[in-house]
Design a protein around this motif. Structure first.
Motif: not given
Length: 502
Positions: A101-111, A95-99, A82-91
């Protein structure tokens, strides 16, 4: 596990991993724990495909395994699926807290599910190095990665170890240590082949850290809406103090002296009103803050504790009120709140206090009973002299059971949303694919600086009827995506409630 949960788990697996992984995952969901040989018998799929599917599920932490003397049994983890549909909220949180670069790193790590720090940073750098809008560099990526590890959003992945007398390894959690990354090694890895990288420390996303942020945001926003922004900021300070002394998911925090809160408020230069009236805000939060905070002592100018369990119950009650209103209307919501506030109440008293016509009040009460939002408890009055015993019926709300009912509703609604979205994409697949190709070509032409006339010629390959159909389909898909996110928020509130044992 419920039938509705099985349907939504199967759909999510099909969306992200395809039909074969879906069949293997659903088979594990139905039977609980199975070996590879049993999965082959029940699904009829080739053994190699099943092994690949299990490898995928294990890689993304969607299944687990345990070895016996004879077999290795695999078990599905529906809550992680069920957490798979929560990925957009993680990103969005990153982005809102760290910018970006953090969004890109977390997105790649999730993939990738898990990878080494060197591979992660170099992969992100290679992917976006030609994007002038991103404008990223290796130093910022390295510093951002270290910041995310320090804050707990990224943690070290478990290490596989072999037990004596067992061929199957076990995953042992490892304490996360902040890595020391050398910029020269990263530049060398970028220039060479990533397969030659000798970094053997693997990292993964720490979902629990994100969920703590989501819970804190819910509590802070609830206090902000109920009182004001200064009260919300004071609630944030209380939560920060809670993390220093207690486990993050504790039912109640240790007492926090008001003196420490005053010191923390003094550091907030943009909150002069809060600095002057900390004690008054604490009193208001305690009295009208939905029982999120309680005073538990007078030492040090007063001591306050965060009641996380009670806050989860209050958030759940707000969610249940919203569900009743959306499903049966505001009048049914009035009856539901009346029954919940009175604990136990007779039908005649409902009609008196709800201020509704008797016929309409009875109809709505029976609808609430039919939808399992309320329950009824029959009781017998003592028989009078020469008379028969009379039965009375008391209506009440079983919050725990209603929470289970609403969770099943969310699963059903989520299944419907994903089904409709998949049907929309399938029925408009040709037009959506054509639009993606046109946009890709136009973007390349603009990057090369080609004349606008040539770009217009490419754009005109989409006819007005096709543009209208694509626009309507995209609008519908955006609405479905928004509904999916809202359902995920509701499920998160329910998960927070069930996280505290009753």
């Amino acid at each position: 596990m419920s039938h509705q949960l099985g349907r939504i788990v199967s759909q999510i697996l099909h969306r992200y991993f395809g039909e074969i992984v879906q069949n293997v995952g659903y088979d594990l969901f139905i039977y609980g724990s199975k070996s590879i040989n049993m999965i082959v018998k029940t699904t009829g799929l080739p053994r190699t495909r099943i092994v690949d599917s299990l490898r995928t599920l294990l890689k993304f932490d969607l299944a687990t395994f345990e070895s016996t003397d004879v077999f290795v049994n695999y078990k599905l983890l529906p809550e992680n699926i069920l957490l798979l549909i929560r990925y957009p909220r993680y990103l969005l949180q990153m982005k809102s807290k760290y910018g970006s670069e953090a969004e890109m790193l977390v997105e790649e790590l999730l993939q990738q599910a898990s990878c080494s720090a060197t591979v992660l940073i170099v992969t992100v750098m290679n992917k976006y190095k030609d994007d002038k809008e991103k404008n990223i560099n290796m130093i910022n990526l390295k510093d951002t990665f270290i910041s995310l590890v320090t804050a707990g959003y990224i943690q070290q992945a478990p290490v596989a170890e072999l037990n004596e007398g067992s061929e199957a390894p076990i995953l042992v959690p490892v304490e996360t240590k902040v890595p020391e990354l050398d910029l020269r090694d990263l530049m060398q890895a970028m220039a060479n082949n990533l397969a030659d990288v000798k970094d053997n420390t693997y990292w993964k996303v720490n979902y629990d850290r994100f969920h703590l942020d989501f819970r804190d945001d819910l509590m802070i926003k609830a206090i902000t809406r109920r009182i004001d922004e200064n009260a919300g900021e004071l609630m944030r300070l209380l939560l920060e103090q809670m993390y220093l002394t207690m486990a993050p998911w504790a039912a109640e925090s240790c007492p926090v002296p008001a003196v420490e809160l005053r010191e923390s408020a003094r550091r907030l230069a943009d909150r002069p009103l809060l600095q002057q009236h900390v004690d008054q805000y604490l009193r208001v939060i305690e009295e009208s803050g939905g029982e999120f905070v309680r005073r538990c002592g007078d030492a040090g100018g007063g001591q306050y504790a965060v009641c996380a369990r009670r806050a989860a119950e209050r958030l759940l009650e707000a969610l249940l009120d919203h569900c009743v209103t959306e499903r049966l209307g505001s009048k049914a919501h009035r009856i539901f709140r009346l029954i919940r506030s009175k604990k136990y109440i007779e039908e005649e008293d409902i009609q008196k206090n709800a201020m509704l016509p008797n016929k309409e009040c009875k109809e709505l009460t029976y609808k609430l009973l039919e939808e399992h939002f309320i329950s009824v408890q029959p009781m017998r009055k003592a028989a009078s002299a020469g008379g028969t015993a009379k039965a009375i019926y008391l209506y009440h709300v079983k919050i725990h059971e209603v929470a289970h009912t609403v969770r099943e509703m969310c699963y059903r609604a989520l299944h419907n949303v994903i089904s409709v979205g998949a049907h929309m994409r399938q029925s408009h697949a040709r037009l959506l694919d054509k639009q993606r190709r046109v946009r890709s070509i136009v973007h390349g032409m603009r990057v090369r600086g080609e004349p606008q006339d040539n770009i217009d010629d490419v754009l005109e390959t989409l006819t007005p009827p096709e543009l209208a159909a694509v626009s309507a389909a995209e609008a519908k898909l955006r609405t479905l995506a928004a509904a999916e996110i809202e359902l995920d928020r509701a499920l998160f509130i329910l998960t927070c409630y069930f996280a505290y044992p009753r």
